[in-house]
Design a protein around this motif. Sequence first.
Motif, short mmCIF file in Angstrom:
data_model
loop_
_atom_site.label_atom_id
_atom_site.label_comp_id
_atom_site.label_asym_id
_atom_site.label_seq_id
_atom_site.Cartn_x
_atom_site.Cartn_y
_atom_site.Cartn_z
N VAL A 88 0.85 -1.19 0.00
CA VAL A 88 0.00 0.00 0.00
C VAL A 88 0.88 1.24 0.00
N GLU A 89 0.74 2.06 -1.03
CA GLU A 89 1.55 3.27 -1.16
C GLU A 89 0.73 4.54 -0.92
N THR A 90 -0.54 4.37 -0.59
CA THR A 90 -1.40 5.51 -0.30
C THR A 90 -1.57 5.63 1.22
N SER A 91 -2.23 6.69 1.66
CA SER A 91 -2.38 6.89 3.10
C SER A 91 -3.37 5.91 3.72
N HIS A 92 -4.32 5.41 2.92
CA HIS A 92 -5.34 4.50 3.42
C HIS A 92 -5.58 3.35 2.46
N CYS A 93 -6.16 2.29 3.00
CA CYS A 93 -6.51 1.11 2.21
C CYS A 93 -7.96 0.73 2.52
N LEU A 94 -8.74 0.51 1.47
CA LEU A 94 -10.11 0.03 1.63
C LEU A 94 -10.11 -1.47 1.38
N VAL A 95 -10.27 -2.24 2.44
CA VAL A 95 -10.26 -3.70 2.36
C VAL A 95 -11.68 -4.19 2.07
N THR A 96 -11.81 -5.03 1.05
CA THR A 96 -13.11 -5.60 0.72
C THR A 96 -12.98 -7.11 0.56
N GLN A 97 -14.13 -7.78 0.54
CA GLN A 97 -14.20 -9.21 0.27
C GLN A 97 -15.27 -9.43 -0.80
N TRP A 98 -15.49 -10.67 -1.18
CA TRP A 98 -16.41 -10.95 -2.28
C TRP A 98 -17.84 -10.57 -1.95
N ASP A 99 -18.17 -10.53 -0.66
CA ASP A 99 -19.55 -10.28 -0.25
C ASP A 99 -19.74 -8.87 0.32
N ALA A 104 -23.09 3.03 -2.33
CA ALA A 104 -23.60 4.40 -2.49
C ALA A 104 -22.41 5.36 -2.49
N PRO A 105 -21.72 5.47 -3.62
CA PRO A 105 -20.50 6.29 -3.67
C PRO A 105 -20.74 7.75 -3.29
N HIS A 106 -21.96 8.24 -3.53
CA HIS A 106 -22.25 9.64 -3.20
C HIS A 106 -22.29 9.88 -1.69
N LEU A 107 -22.26 8.80 -0.89
CA LEU A 107 -22.26 8.94 0.56
C LEU A 107 -20.85 8.91 1.16
N TRP A 108 -19.85 8.96 0.29
CA TRP A 108 -18.48 9.10 0.79
C TRP A 108 -18.35 10.42 1.54
N ARG A 109 -17.68 10.38 2.69
CA ARG A 109 -17.44 11.58 3.49
C ARG A 109 -15.93 11.78 3.65
N PRO A 110 -15.42 12.97 3.35
CA PRO A 110 -13.99 13.21 3.50
C PRO A 110 -13.48 12.94 4.92
N GLU A 111 -14.36 13.10 5.93
CA GLU A 111 -13.90 12.87 7.31
C GLU A 111 -13.57 11.42 7.59
N PHE A 112 -13.98 10.49 6.72
CA PHE A 112 -13.56 9.10 6.90
C PHE A 112 -12.03 9.01 6.96
N LEU A 113 -11.36 9.84 6.17
CA LEU A 113 -9.90 9.78 6.10
C LEU A 113 -9.22 10.37 7.32
N ALA A 114 -9.99 10.97 8.22
CA ALA A 114 -9.41 11.51 9.45
C ALA A 114 -9.16 10.42 10.48
N TYR A 115 -9.62 9.21 10.18
CA TYR A 115 -9.50 8.10 11.13
C TYR A 115 -8.57 7.02 10.58
N LEU A 138 -11.92 0.63 6.13
CA LEU A 138 -10.92 1.62 5.73
C LEU A 138 -9.90 1.72 6.84
N ARG A 139 -8.64 1.50 6.50
CA ARG A 139 -7.58 1.54 7.52
C ARG A 139 -6.38 2.30 6.97
N SER A 140 -5.73 3.04 7.84
CA SER A 140 -4.57 3.83 7.41
C SER A 140 -3.34 2.94 7.30
N LYS A 141 -2.40 3.39 6.48
CA LYS A 141 -1.16 2.63 6.36
C LYS A 141 -0.39 2.64 7.67
N ARG A 142 -0.48 3.75 8.40
CA ARG A 142 0.27 3.79 9.67
C ARG A 142 -0.32 2.80 10.67
#
Length: 280
Positions: A88-99, A104-115, A138-142
């Motif tokens: 992971v070379e970005t500040s955060h990683c969105l982990v998903t699985q097959w299920d 709802a992409p329009h419900l993305w909130r920038p404050e998610f990245l504050a955590y 969503l988890r940060s690289k740190r």
Amino acid sequence: MLVEPETRSVGRIALPEVTLCAVTSVNIAATIQALERSLGEIDFGACKLFTNRPVSIDPRKITVVPISRLESSAAYSDFLLSALADHVETSHCLVTQWDGHVIAPHLWRPEFLAYDYIGASWPQFDDGHDVGNGGFSLRSKRLMEACREPEFRKSHPEDIAIGRVNRTWLESKGMRFAPRALADLFAAERAGELGSGFGYHGVWHMPRAIGVEAFWSLYQGLDDRGTIKHDFARILGEVGRGAGGLPRAIRMILDHVADRLRGSGRDDAHAGPAERPDEL
């Protein structure tokens, strides 16, 4: 009935700070479909599929990273806690699985990245350590790097290790966990409302999330149905409705019996805690 997100497009969303990823040795086609659904209206910094299986896919959309076969769900947890940060070379990683995937992409909130960690809340816990599910998280690289420090107590499932076993220690290192209310706006799983958050996790949601026909097509291609057994009756009720419902229900019942007879799915390669209530 849930309205498909594609009918509510507000233009593409740019998330260059986030790597979308999935790690699995089973249900490859379904995992790719989940990644593609998340990519539908979002431009991530990168998208990576970690698998030991041969995959033919457009490398401009999804980068396939070869790994050793994951022999168990515990091996999946170990990979996420020990190896994922290297890729992971970005500040955060969105982990998903097959299920699970973005619904709802329009419900993305920038404050998610504050955590440093957000996943659907766990309704079974009332001690404040209730965030959260790792199947769509969503988890940060740190944070991922902190999980490799000697003081971190590795355990399985990995989301319980992060969100409960080591949460106090991680917070002492400056990691921030999203509050429950924000976690429920991020994703639905056992808690939260499907469609009222950015994404979801849980096979029992899928007939409503993608439609019964799309789910049935996906179901027939699964090579591991282990995560279905815990919510079998609920899923059966969904697929048994409408035209063609009876044949689908009969097929699912026969598959369920066959799986139980041969012990299929006892330790699938990416089961999370909410899919395995016996481990809570």
